[in-house]
Design a protein around this motif. Structure first.
Motif, PDB file in Angstrom:
ATOM      1  N   LEU A 283       0.828  -1.205   0.000  1.00 47.00           N
ATOM      2  CA  LEU A 283       0.000   0.000   0.000  1.00 47.00           C
ATOM      3  C   LEU A 283       0.868   1.263   0.000  1.00 47.00           C
ATOM      4  O   LEU A 283       0.605   2.200  -0.766  1.00 47.00           O
ATOM      5  CB  LEU A 283      -0.944  -0.004   1.208  1.00 47.00           C
ATOM      6  CG  LEU A 283      -2.072  -1.046   1.136  1.00 47.00           C
ATOM      7  CD1 LEU A 283      -2.840  -1.104   2.455  1.00 47.00           C
ATOM      8  CD2 LEU A 283      -3.044  -0.744  -0.024  1.00 47.00           C
ATOM      9  N   LEU A 284       1.909   1.279   0.823  1.00 43.30           N
ATOM     10  CA  LEU A 284       2.794   2.456   0.822  1.00 43.30           C
ATOM     11  C   LEU A 284       3.434   2.636  -0.547  1.00 43.30           C
ATOM     12  O   LEU A 284       3.552   3.759  -1.049  1.00 43.30           O
ATOM     13  CB  LEU A 284       3.874   2.315   1.909  1.00 43.30           C
ATOM     14  CG  LEU A 284       4.946   3.423   1.921  1.00 43.30           C
ATOM     15  CD1 LEU A 284       4.344   4.806   2.144  1.00 43.30           C
ATOM     16  CD2 LEU A 284       6.019   3.142   2.987  1.00 43.30           C
ATOM     17  N   THR A 285       3.836   1.519  -1.171  1.00 41.64           N
ATOM     18  CA  THR A 285       4.469   1.615  -2.483  1.00 41.64           C
ATOM     19  C   THR A 285       3.490   2.178  -3.517  1.00 41.64           C
ATOM     20  O   THR A 285       3.844   3.049  -4.325  1.00 41.64           O
ATOM     21  CB  THR A 285       4.999   0.233  -2.924  1.00 41.64           C
ATOM     22  OG1 THR A 285       5.840  -0.282  -1.888  1.00 41.64           O
ATOM     23  CG2 THR A 285       5.792   0.331  -4.215  1.00 41.64           C
ATOM     24  N   ILE A 286       2.249   1.691  -3.486  1.00 39.77           N
ATOM     25  CA  ILE A 286       1.237   2.200  -4.421  1.00 39.77           C
ATOM     26  C   ILE A 286       1.017   3.698  -4.182  1.00 39.77           C
ATOM     27  O   ILE A 286       0.976   4.492  -5.131  1.00 39.77           O
ATOM     28  CB  ILE A 286      -0.085   1.409  -4.251  1.00 39.77           C
ATOM     29  CG1 ILE A 286       0.121  -0.030  -4.765  1.00 39.77           C
ATOM     30  CG2 ILE A 286      -1.232   2.089  -4.999  1.00 39.77           C
ATOM     31  CD1 ILE A 286      -1.039  -0.973  -4.463  1.00 39.77           C
ATOM     32  N   LYS A 287       0.924   4.069  -2.924  1.00 36.21           N
ATOM     33  CA  LYS A 287       0.702   5.485  -2.606  1.00 36.21           C
ATOM     34  C   LYS A 287       1.844   6.353  -3.129  1.00 36.21           C
ATOM     35  O   LYS A 287       1.626   7.394  -3.764  1.00 36.21           O
ATOM     36  CB  LYS A 287       0.578   5.657  -1.084  1.00 36.21           C
ATOM     37  CG  LYS A 287       0.230   7.053  -0.629  1.00 36.21           C
ATOM     38  CD  LYS A 287      -1.214   7.407  -0.933  1.00 36.21           C
ATOM     39  CE  LYS A 287      -1.494   8.897  -0.780  1.00 36.21           C
ATOM     40  NZ  LYS A 287      -1.048   9.404   0.527  1.00 36.21           N
TER      41      LYS A 287
ATOM     42  N   GLY B 245       9.064  -1.210   2.662  1.00 35.57           N
ATOM     43  CA  GLY B 245       8.772  -2.170   3.724  1.00 35.57           C
ATOM     44  C   GLY B 245       9.398  -1.746   5.043  1.00 35.57           C
ATOM     45  O   GLY B 245       8.790  -1.871   6.104  1.00 35.57           O
ATOM     46  N   LYS B 246      10.623  -1.247   4.970  1.00 33.56           N
ATOM     47  CA  LYS B 246      11.273  -0.785   6.198  1.00 33.56           C
ATOM     48  C   LYS B 246      10.533   0.425   6.774  1.00 33.56           C
ATOM     49  O   LYS B 246      10.257   0.476   7.976  1.00 33.56           O
ATOM     50  CB  LYS B 246      12.730  -0.414   5.915  1.00 33.56           C
ATOM     51  CG  LYS B 246      13.476   0.091   7.132  1.00 33.56           C
ATOM     52  CD  LYS B 246      14.897   0.511   6.788  1.00 33.56           C
ATOM     53  CE  LYS B 246      14.922   1.792   5.960  1.00 33.56           C
ATOM     54  NZ  LYS B 246      16.292   2.221   5.648  1.00 33.56           N
ATOM     55  N   PHE B 247      10.181   1.365   5.909  1.00 34.74           N
ATOM     56  CA  PHE B 247       9.542   2.593   6.398  1.00 34.74           C
ATOM     57  C   PHE B 247       8.163   2.327   7.003  1.00 34.74           C
ATOM     58  O   PHE B 247       7.788   2.906   8.015  1.00 34.74           O
ATOM     59  CB  PHE B 247       9.440   3.628   5.270  1.00 34.74           C
ATOM     60  CG  PHE B 247      10.763   4.180   4.839  1.00 34.74           C
ATOM     61  CD1 PHE B 247      11.635   4.741   5.775  1.00 34.74           C
ATOM     62  CD2 PHE B 247      11.160   4.138   3.505  1.00 34.74           C
ATOM     63  CE1 PHE B 247      12.869   5.260   5.387  1.00 34.74           C
ATOM     64  CE2 PHE B 247      12.392   4.653   3.110  1.00 34.74           C
ATOM     65  CZ  PHE B 247      13.249   5.210   4.039  1.00 34.74           C
ATOM     66  N   VAL B 248       7.410   1.433   6.377  1.00 34.93           N
ATOM     67  CA  VAL B 248       6.063   1.186   6.889  1.00 34.93           C
ATOM     68  C   VAL B 248       6.134   0.398   8.204  1.00 34.93           C
ATOM     69  O   VAL B 248       5.282   0.564   9.077  1.00 34.93           O
ATOM     70  CB  VAL B 248       5.203   0.497   5.802  1.00 34.93           C
ATOM     71  CG1 VAL B 248       5.235  -1.008   5.913  1.00 34.93           C
ATOM     72  CG2 VAL B 248       3.779   1.023   5.834  1.00 34.93           C
ATOM     73  N   ARG B 249       7.184  -0.431   8.357  1.00 32.24           N
ATOM     74  CA  ARG B 249       7.363  -1.130   9.634  1.00 32.24           C
ATOM     75  C   ARG B 249       7.770  -0.144  10.736  1.00 32.24           C
ATOM     76  O   ARG B 249       7.374  -0.305  11.887  1.00 32.24           O
ATOM     77  CB  ARG B 249       8.382  -2.265   9.478  1.00 32.24           C
ATOM     78  CG  ARG B 249       7.789  -3.456   8.726  1.00 32.24           C
ATOM     79  CD  ARG B 249       8.757  -4.609   8.532  1.00 32.24           C
ATOM     80  NE  ARG B 249       8.093  -5.679   7.794  1.00 32.24           N
ATOM     81  CZ  ARG B 249       8.198  -5.884   6.482  1.00 32.24           C
ATOM     82  NH1 ARG B 249       8.989  -5.110   5.741  1.00 32.24           N
ATOM     83  NH2 ARG B 249       7.526  -6.862   5.893  1.00 32.24           N
TER      84      ARG B 249
END
Lengths: 361, 361, 361
Positions: B137-141, B289-293
């Motif tokens: 989701l973060l990547t899509i955003k 992935g790191k940022f959203v974690r």
């Protein structure tokens, strides 16, 4: 250099001081947050033990220090045939204090002879596990407020349970201790322990076959696991096993302020329903393990700065015999590594290996 | 106590807040550098997953916190027969938040019931992997600027691909989503997913057999691996496999602003030549992935301080059925651990296990 | 981007600067305590090596940085078939610098092509181990005060000992170096090394069969292990093995200021009695390994900030041949991963693989 290889490496006074420091750490967390900053703990775990390793790790982190190490022998240089002596001489270049778990009995004592930095025995085979004893003592202190005038039941495998032996020895130093030994015939406390207990004038003890007989008298019930593999006769195991499982029914006659301890991991010797009983202290015991390890690491690093001598081994007095005999225990580190054969001659003339306490040959 | 066990544990608004926080972290790294100082993450990985473990680890370190844990079950106490419930009751003494990877489906849900600290599911068998969904989701955003009015092609193994199922569910909450399902007959999306999609009035979808048919329409192409072992008939696998490999030729008809995603690791379903195409977003996805974690850990620790209740499990309302049935899935944690048998009764009357979502028996 | 894959990646001047920096770090520890704060080292150890891994780990911690990684391949994504190239493209999202140990020769060179962050070769198969060479050089500098006018005996397995080959190459750049090669017939230095030494006009060397012949002349004795498995004929091994074991007797004719080095771990090629001789420098060598790794990590991170180009690989000049041949070494990374086949044509026309230095086919 001071180490902790065996619970008896600490005097009664030192043990109490470490327990008191742990209580101060609990009361004043912020005060110790940076107290080991810049120091490194090496966790050398030659066999896996998540609980103990993470307890040491979190203890060091909560003191502001850092942790390096390995979590099983396969990812160490052991596979290349390196000795414990050489490994610790390498590790001392990287760390300030060592916590060692080893499948060979006596390995931490060998380590302490070469490390040049404090070594803590985090469990060596079925020999010793002194930080568990400190954990038990802190828990008793916090839960019962004292070390004397206590009635303690030890239940389950009293033959092989090293934590039981160590805790009995530690408590035998105090007044008014009554010990109830609850075990099947096959897993009774070893004879030499019974003899030591008889000669300890202050200690009172009794052997029984069921928890029920003594439950109402207990201040503390210390549970351990009864393993099927310990029995020669499977039918005998099936016949007795339920007697050594704690459930809410058996707890009914216990005092409201009794506490239940267990070194963990448990399998099924304490049923899940007991977990919600306020007397179940075994998960609080885990947290005490972290606090007492904080106190121990802190203390040993201070003592290292003060260059305090290690009391036990350097004193090759009349009670120590170097070489001339061999240890009878194939799991002893002295059987595989080229170390000085070192024995302690007890008052009764029996010589026991200084590494693993097995009899000399 | 709030946990993240399944993507649906977060409301749409909460999910968007975590994604927005991740974007703020990216824009203001320095602001968060010490934001979890003094906190510890336990990474309990019962099966190895370097990528996910190191993503969580670096996330916590970049928030100023510390990390303890293990990277596979063999170096844990599992081998001694300890339950997940007992393990997390121990770990809560050492850490402030847990990220758990487990081969048993539902193990993180069991952990959340006993941990007393936030638990993040870092992948449980083939059940759920919610931080991958947040990553997607973060990547899509970041790549497309929005969650609505997007045409997404899912290609490869749509039958077993849990990340595909979760992302479809997450996107089905938005307007104007069109889903293109590109899979061989053997690996079509499961029927229950197709039914759910049909009942989601906002969602439009189509099943096709080749990428080429839909490539020009796609905003996003989400690739997954097609494994030979999934096919009953090896010849069938050989016949279709090339249709599910992305190469520069197939990309020729794609939009210039399309992006290619992949949960990684890839084997050969995306050829090396595609890596240099600016539309290849799968390595940027890793960093997201790191940022959203980071955003998730930060949020769950804040929610724990606020004592925010966990929405799903404590509500044993009309939709939950406790015990009385058993789960049909042998890989479910409820098959081996002594946990409450817990089921959710869906609108159609079907009962599914709360741990692994398999049907009740 | 600068990496350290092979000792020759550093010029003489750069090598000396790193050694000098290590000496400054030793003299001014406090100055460097925070110098890598906020940076992360990834230790990617595809095969276990406690000593090297913990040396890198403690080096980074003593610079104020942090460490993530894995300690053997079984807990990495390798088992899922991920390439080294993909793994490092993932790791670059989590760390600032990589130390890689790999059983495949050339793997760190592949990593350096994709990482986008500095890569340090921490040992690739039997190919190269450049930080050991830096360790040896720092030790020589600290113990002898110079790199020139030294007589060095290399003893043991000179055929397969990569650290011996690298140190000879590094020292051959200095004036007045005399090399004594002490090895059994089976384990003589390879012919191509002997040829290179003959063409190095400054270097003097001699082959002998026993330590005793040259002991009184030596400034440095560099010991390595002689493994039984290297011998075709077991009787031959038994006949010669004692000649390559260092004991106090053999040390009797050595100079009082000679030093004994060993890359460790040793098995029995140096007897325990030698450890207490002040000339035994091999445990001091271990600590130097930590200091030189601190200097290297510090330097590569600075060079990365300055965007200093990697000298060796990007220059596909006349000496490099891309593709068209294949490497003859089955343990070379080029045999299993889809990388550019890359060769170096030497002055004598022989093409050697750029990954592992084996001959082209």
């Amino acid at each position: 250099m001071r180490h902790l290889i065996d619970p008896t490496d600490l005097t009664v006074e030192e043990t109490e001081r470490i327990v008191a420091l742990a209580e101060d750490i609990i009361a004043n967390r912020a005060k110790y947050r940076e107290s080991c900053k810049g120091k490194k703990l090496a966790t050398l775990f030659y066999e896996p033990s998540t609980r103990t390793r993470l307890s040491f790790t979190s203890a060091m982190l909560e003191l502001g220090g850092e942790v390096i190490g390995f979590s099983d022998a396969s990812s160490s240089s052991v596979s290349k045939g390196e000795t414990v002596a050489d490994t610790v001489r390498v590790i001392r270049c990287f760390a300030d204090i060592i916590a060692m778990r080893h499948f060979k009995e006596g390995a931490p004592l060998v380590a302490s002879q070469y490390a040049g930095i404090p070594v803590i025995n985090a469990g060596d085979g079925s020999h010793a596990h002194p930080t568990q004893t400190l954990t038990d003592l802190l828990t008793i202190k916090r839960e019962k407020g004292r070390f004397d005038h206590l009635t303690i039941g030890f239940c389950g495998d009293l033959k092989f349970g090293r934590t039981v032996h160590s805790l009995i020895k530690a408590l035998s130093r105090y007044e008014g201790i009554r010990v109830m030994l609850i075990a099947p015939e096959e897993l009774r406390l070893p004879d030499y322990m019974l003899q030591e207990m008889r000669s300890a004038s202050k200690l009172e003890f009794r052997e029984v076959r069921t928890m029920e007989e003594v439950m109402p008298e207990l201040d503390i019930l210390y549970m351990t696991r009864v393993q099927k593999e310990r029995f020669l006769d499977e039918e005998e195991f099936d016949r007795v096993k339920d007697s050594f499982v704690l459930d809410p029914g058996k707890l009914r006659t216990a005092r409201p302020d009794m506490i239940v301890l267990h070194p963990l991991p448990r399998v099924n010797e304490i049923t899940r329903e007991v977990d919600n009983d306020p007397r179940a202290a075994y998960f609080r015991q885990v947290e005490n393990g972290k606090f007492v390890r904080m106190a121990l690491i802190y203390t040993l690093l201070r003592w290292a700065d003060e260059n305090r001598p290690f009391a036990r081994i350097p004193v090759f007095g009349e009670e120590y015999v170097v070489n001339g005999m061999t240890c009878s225990n194939p799991r002893c580190i002295s059987a595989t590594e080229d170390v000085d054969q070192l024995f302690r001659r007890a008052a009764d003339g029996v010589c026991r290996c200084a590494y693993c306490e097995a009899k000399a040959r």
